[in-house]
Write a protein that holds these residues in place. Structure first.
Motif, PDB file in Angstrom:
ATOM      1  N   ASN A 149      -1.518  19.062 119.514  1.00 38.68           N
ATOM      2  CA  ASN A 149      -0.976  20.338 119.979  1.00 38.68           C
ATOM      3  C   ASN A 149      -2.001  21.195 120.732  1.00 38.68           C
ATOM      4  O   ASN A 149      -1.875  22.407 120.802  1.00 38.68           O
ATOM      5  CB  ASN A 149      -0.372  21.136 118.812  1.00 38.68           C
ATOM      6  N   ASN A 150      -3.027  20.561 121.302  1.00 38.80           N
ATOM      7  CA  ASN A 150      -4.004  21.249 122.145  1.00 38.80           C
ATOM      8  C   ASN A 150      -3.498  21.263 123.585  1.00 38.80           C
ATOM      9  O   ASN A 150      -2.964  20.265 124.068  1.00 38.80           O
ATOM     10  CB  ASN A 150      -5.360  20.538 122.102  1.00 38.80           C
ATOM     11  N   SER A 151      -3.705  22.371 124.265  1.00 37.15           N
ATOM     12  CA  SER A 151      -3.256  22.478 125.646  1.00 37.15           C
ATOM     13  C   SER A 151      -4.047  21.529 126.549  1.00 37.15           C
ATOM     14  O   SER A 151      -5.267  21.446 126.460  1.00 37.15           O
ATOM     15  CB  SER A 151      -3.427  23.905 126.148  1.00 37.15           C
ATOM     16  N   LEU A 188       0.834  19.465 126.189  1.00 34.98           N
ATOM     17  CA  LEU A 188       0.065  19.415 124.942  1.00 34.98           C
ATOM     18  C   LEU A 188      -0.271  17.981 124.573  1.00 34.98           C
ATOM     19  O   LEU A 188       0.503  17.061 124.848  1.00 34.98           O
ATOM     20  CB  LEU A 188       0.885  20.051 123.813  1.00 34.98           C
TER      21      LEU A 188
END
Length: 165
Positions: free
Chosen positions: A133-135, A129
């Motif tokens: 908190n974005n993949s 991440l």
């Protein structure tokens, strides 16, 4: 999507620690108090839960040196972009580069199996991440943790990563 063979040893970081109840003690890594190996479902669950938590914390702190200490001196870590990494120093540098790339944290699911020779085989799924908190990608990991005096360290690791677009 880019598929990457990221490594042939897992940090153990991922799977090399345990510190639960009075049955365990901390010694740089966390090991079973009496030096035995996890030999039942409950032991493995405690080992996985604590090891996963510690690895995620070290990763969030971007502590490449502490993660590298979870590997054996003679570890082998295969990486599609970097080739075969050998030894703890190479693993440390790979983690440093990973942290510079914008990867901020990791969420991991781990499954262990005790082998006849006393080593442990682990499979894991790790989602990387960014700070929001974005993949950034998901890896499927295979590792062999070597039973060493006092516990386990990652000896061989293979990681296949599917990067987010």
């Amino acid at each position: 999507m880019k598929i990457t063979l990221f490594a042939l040893i897992i940090s153990a970081g991922i799977l090399t620690s345990c510190n639960v109840n009075a049955k365990y003690r901390k010694q740089g890594n966390h090991w079973f108090e009496d030096g035995t190996v996890p030999n039942d479902k409950e032991d493995k669950k405690l080992y996985v839960d604590e090891g996963k938590k510690e690895y995620e914390e070290l990763f969030k702190d971007h502590d490449a040196a502490a993660i590298a200490e979870k590997y054996t001196d003679d570890c082998v870590y295969m990486h599609q972009d970097k080739g075969i990494l050998r030894g703890r120093d190479a693993v440390r540098e790979a983690y440093k580069e990973m942290f510079v790339s914008g990867i901020d944290s990791v969420k991991i699911q781990v499954y262990l199996e005790l082998l006849d020779n006393g080593n442990m085989q682990g499979t894991a799924v790790a989602e990387y991440l960014d700070k929001d908190n974005n993949s950034m990608g998901v890896s499927r990991i295979f590792a062999i943790m070597k039973h060493v005096e006092g516990g386990y360290k990652t000896h061989l690791k293979a990681e296949f990563t599917e990067y987010a677009e």
